[in-house]
Design an enzyme around this catalytic site. Structure first.
Site, short mmCIF file in Angstrom:
data_model
loop_
_atom_site.label_atom_id
_atom_site.label_comp_id
_atom_site.label_asym_id
_atom_site.label_seq_id
_atom_site.Cartn_x
_atom_site.Cartn_y
_atom_site.Cartn_z
N HIS A 64 -21.93 -6.89 -13.37
CA HIS A 64 -20.67 -7.63 -13.53
C HIS A 64 -20.85 -8.82 -14.48
CE1 HIS A 64 -19.71 -6.02 -9.27
NE2 HIS A 64 -18.87 -5.40 -10.08
N LYS B 37 -10.34 -1.13 1.12
CA LYS B 37 -11.63 -0.58 0.67
C LYS B 37 -12.73 -0.79 1.71
CE LYS B 37 -12.23 0.19 -4.18
NZ LYS B 37 -13.10 -0.09 -5.32
P1 ADP Z 1 -13.44 -2.03 -8.34
O1 ADP Z 1 -13.32 -1.92 -6.85
O2 ADP Z 1 -12.17 -2.56 -8.98
O3 ADP Z 1 -13.97 -0.82 -9.04
P2 ADP Z 1 -16.01 -3.30 -8.83
O4 ADP Z 1 -16.41 -4.66 -8.39
O5 ADP Z 1 -16.76 -2.16 -8.24
O6 ADP Z 1 -14.47 -3.23 -8.56
O7 ADP Z 1 -16.13 -3.19 -10.42
C1 ADP Z 1 -15.37 -3.96 -11.29
C2 ADP Z 1 -15.54 -3.47 -12.71
O8 ADP Z 1 -16.87 -3.69 -13.16
C3 ADP Z 1 -15.30 -1.98 -12.92
O9 ADP Z 1 -14.65 -1.78 -14.18
C4 ADP Z 1 -16.69 -1.39 -12.96
O10 ADP Z 1 -16.73 -0.19 -13.71
C5 ADP Z 1 -17.43 -2.50 -13.68
N1 ADP Z 1 -18.86 -2.49 -13.40
C6 ADP Z 1 -19.47 -2.55 -12.19
N2 ADP Z 1 -20.82 -2.52 -12.32
C7 ADP Z 1 -21.06 -2.45 -13.67
C8 ADP Z 1 -22.25 -2.39 -14.47
N3 ADP Z 1 -23.46 -2.33 -13.90
N4 ADP Z 1 -22.11 -2.35 -15.81
C9 ADP Z 1 -20.87 -2.35 -16.37
N5 ADP Z 1 -19.71 -2.39 -15.68
C10 ADP Z 1 -19.81 -2.45 -14.35
#
Ligand code: ADP
Length: 157
Positions: free
Chosen positions: A18, A42
């Protein structure tokens, strides 16, 4: 004119993946608002307040980043901050389907707001909040994959 993007997510917990997305986003935008979604449906491991405070602590010394909690529509949060774009990250092809649906739906809700995707850093493509939760619940060391603000919360479990 200052260009703002909203980076929404569950951040359960926030990871260095992130953080990498935010860092890349700052090359394009003047300000990033990290939107921590309440998302009770979720069934997150961490409650919204804890997820919010871990994200806030992570970016505390970066003036171009704001952190907000939200529970309503993402486009409403974008309007509130006068954001031109929604920032999201892509890892593998498996992310695409969900991201495509979400971007299309948000475009239907407000055609003026663009969704911008940045690619994960190669060594973080395997990093996900789910992976962090699973590994740490089994006693694995994830300290190289999450910001320092997350560690006390994982250890306390
Ligand atoms: P959500 O529940 O909205 O998917 P997340 O916290 O899992 O929320 O992810 C938020 C965003 O960050 C999403 O677009 C996800 O694809 C992206 N993301 C998460 N981990 C990574 C990573 N390691 N590299 C790039 N993008 C990431």
């Amino acid at each position: 004119m200052m260009r703002t993007a909203i980076y929404p997510g569950t951040f359960d917990p926030v990871t260095l993946g992130h953080v990498d997305v935010v860092t890349r986003g700052l090359k394009i935008f003047d300000r990033i608002v990290v939107g921590v979604a309440d998302n009770p449906n979720k069934g997150p491991l961490f409650d919204a307040e804890t997820r919010f405070s871990m994200v806030r602590e992570t970016f505390i010394s970066e003036p171009k980043i704001e952190v907000a909690r939200f529970s309503g529509l993402l486009v409403d949060l974008a309007h509130q901050y006068h954001a031109a774009a929604i920032l999201r990250g892509l890892r593998a092809a498996s992310d695409f389907e969900y991201e495509f649906q979400m971007a299309t739906m948000n475009r239907r809700l407000d055609a003026q707001i663009e969704t911008v995707f940045v690619m994960a850093r190669e060594d973080y493509t395997f990093v996900s909040s789910r992976f962090i939760r699973e590994i740490s619940s089994m006693g694995g060391d994830v300290s190289a994959l999450v910001p320092a603000s997350v560690l006390p919360h994982l250890c306390g479990r």
